[in-house]
Design an enzyme around this catalytic site. Structure first.
Site, PDB file in Angstrom:
ATOM      1  N   SER A  15       0.848  -1.196   0.000  1.00  0.00           N
ATOM      2  CA  SER A  15       0.000   0.000   0.000  1.00  0.00           C
ATOM      3  C   SER A  15       0.881   1.242   0.000  1.00  0.00           C
ATOM      4  O   SER A  15       2.109   1.155   0.125  1.00  0.00           O
ATOM      5  CB  SER A  15      -0.919   0.010   1.237  1.00  0.00           C
ATOM      6  N   SER A 133      12.825  10.997   4.829  1.00  0.00           N
ATOM      7  CA  SER A 133      11.724  11.932   4.985  1.00  0.00           C
ATOM      8  C   SER A 133      12.301  13.327   5.120  1.00  0.00           C
ATOM      9  O   SER A 133      13.455  13.495   5.534  1.00  0.00           O
ATOM     10  CB  SER A 133      10.910  11.584   6.240  1.00  0.00           C
ATOM     11  N   TYR A 146      10.115   9.801  15.587  1.00  0.00           N
ATOM     12  CA  TYR A 146      10.103   9.549  14.144  1.00  0.00           C
ATOM     13  C   TYR A 146      11.254  10.276  13.459  1.00  0.00           C
ATOM     14  O   TYR A 146      11.967   9.686  12.633  1.00  0.00           O
ATOM     15  CB  TYR A 146       8.760   9.987  13.548  1.00  0.00           C
TER      16      TYR A 146
END
Length: 270
Positions: A15, A133, A146
């Site tokens: 996904s 990221s 994170y």
């Protein structure tokens, strides 16, 4: 079965961004093997098949890599995409939560990399694409754990790239910004929520959700993944979409002004 096609292994391809990246690599001429912790309900498509993989388990990683080698004879590209997020102020996240996050986002990357390197070294070529990221370059409030995992992936990737270049292998980074992939659906809530953070945490979560929902088309990031996998002389970093502008702002804007705007944009305070 072996194949003359280039073979790419993409973790977390069931996904989100992993799915887009896997399909983009198929379109670029790769035979792609995607992974999922539960692949039983995933149907093979043209150029895309699936194996089960839990990146937190050494034996699962070894079995998945061995299965790809046995079937196709090679792995030319590994895309380390599997990951999760974690909401909350650092004080609200339990150590157990943070350890789980690191086990997936950081040690999962290390396990996969260690598993494919012997094969790539034997064939004297290979490309490892690690999905980082913008928060691996620009730490944000209520994303401390994170951001820490993505900073770790950034440093790890640079170091390993130095180590394996002489073997014909490159390690590169793709750095997405906010992307419409439903990332917040795979983000855990804090174990120890505290009233002192509740209002700001909720506002910050809403701001991040808006950035994701109004973010880049995942096809933009998938295009960066293909470039990272195929460029003859690859760059170390491939910021994708809105991340490119944020990287430039972080570099050239006054630090105090940038940080103030960051807190304001994420509704985290003054």
């Amino acid at each position: 079965m072996t194949t003359s096609q280039r073979v790419a292994l993409v973790t977390g391809a069931n996904s989100g961004l992993g799915r887009f990246a896997a399909r983009a690599l198929v379109d670029a001429g790769y035979q792609v093997v995607g992974t999922s912790r539960n692949a039983s309900g995933l149907a093979d498509e043209r150029g895309l098949s699936f194996v089960e993989l839990d990146v937190t388990r050494d034996e699962s990683v070894a079995a998945a890599v061995d299965a790809v080698i046995a079937r196709f004879g090679r792995i030319n590209v590994l895309v380390n995409n599997a990951g999760m997020g974690l909401n909350g102020a650092s004080e609200e996240n339990s150590i157990t939560q943070s350890q789980r996050l690191f086990d997936i986002n950081v040690f999962g990357v290390m396990r996969m990399t260690n598993a494919v390197l012997p094969h790539m070294r034997t064939q004297r070529s290979g490309r490892i694409v690690n999905i980082s990221s913008i928060f691996g370059l620009m730490p944000a409030p209520f994303m401390a754990a994170y951001s820490a995992t993505k900073f770790a992936v950034e440093g790890y990737s640079e170091s390993v790239d130095h180590e394996v270049r002489d073997d014909g292998i490159r390690v590169v980074l793709v750095e997405p910004g906010g992307t419409r992939t439903g990332f917040d659906d795979n983000t855990a809530e804090p174990d120890n929520p505290l009233p002192v953070y509740e209002h700001r945490r909720r506002r910050s979560n809403q701001a991040v959700a808006e950035q994701v929902n109004n973010g880049d088309d995942p096809a933009v990031v998938a295009k960066a993944v293909v470039a990272a996998a195929t460029d003859e002389n690859p760059k170390l970093r491939y910021p994708a979409g809105s991340a490119r502008q944020l990287v430039a702002l972080r570099r050239f804007a006054p630090r105090r002004a940038f940080d103030k705007q960051l807190r304001k944009s994420l509704a985290a305070g003054k």
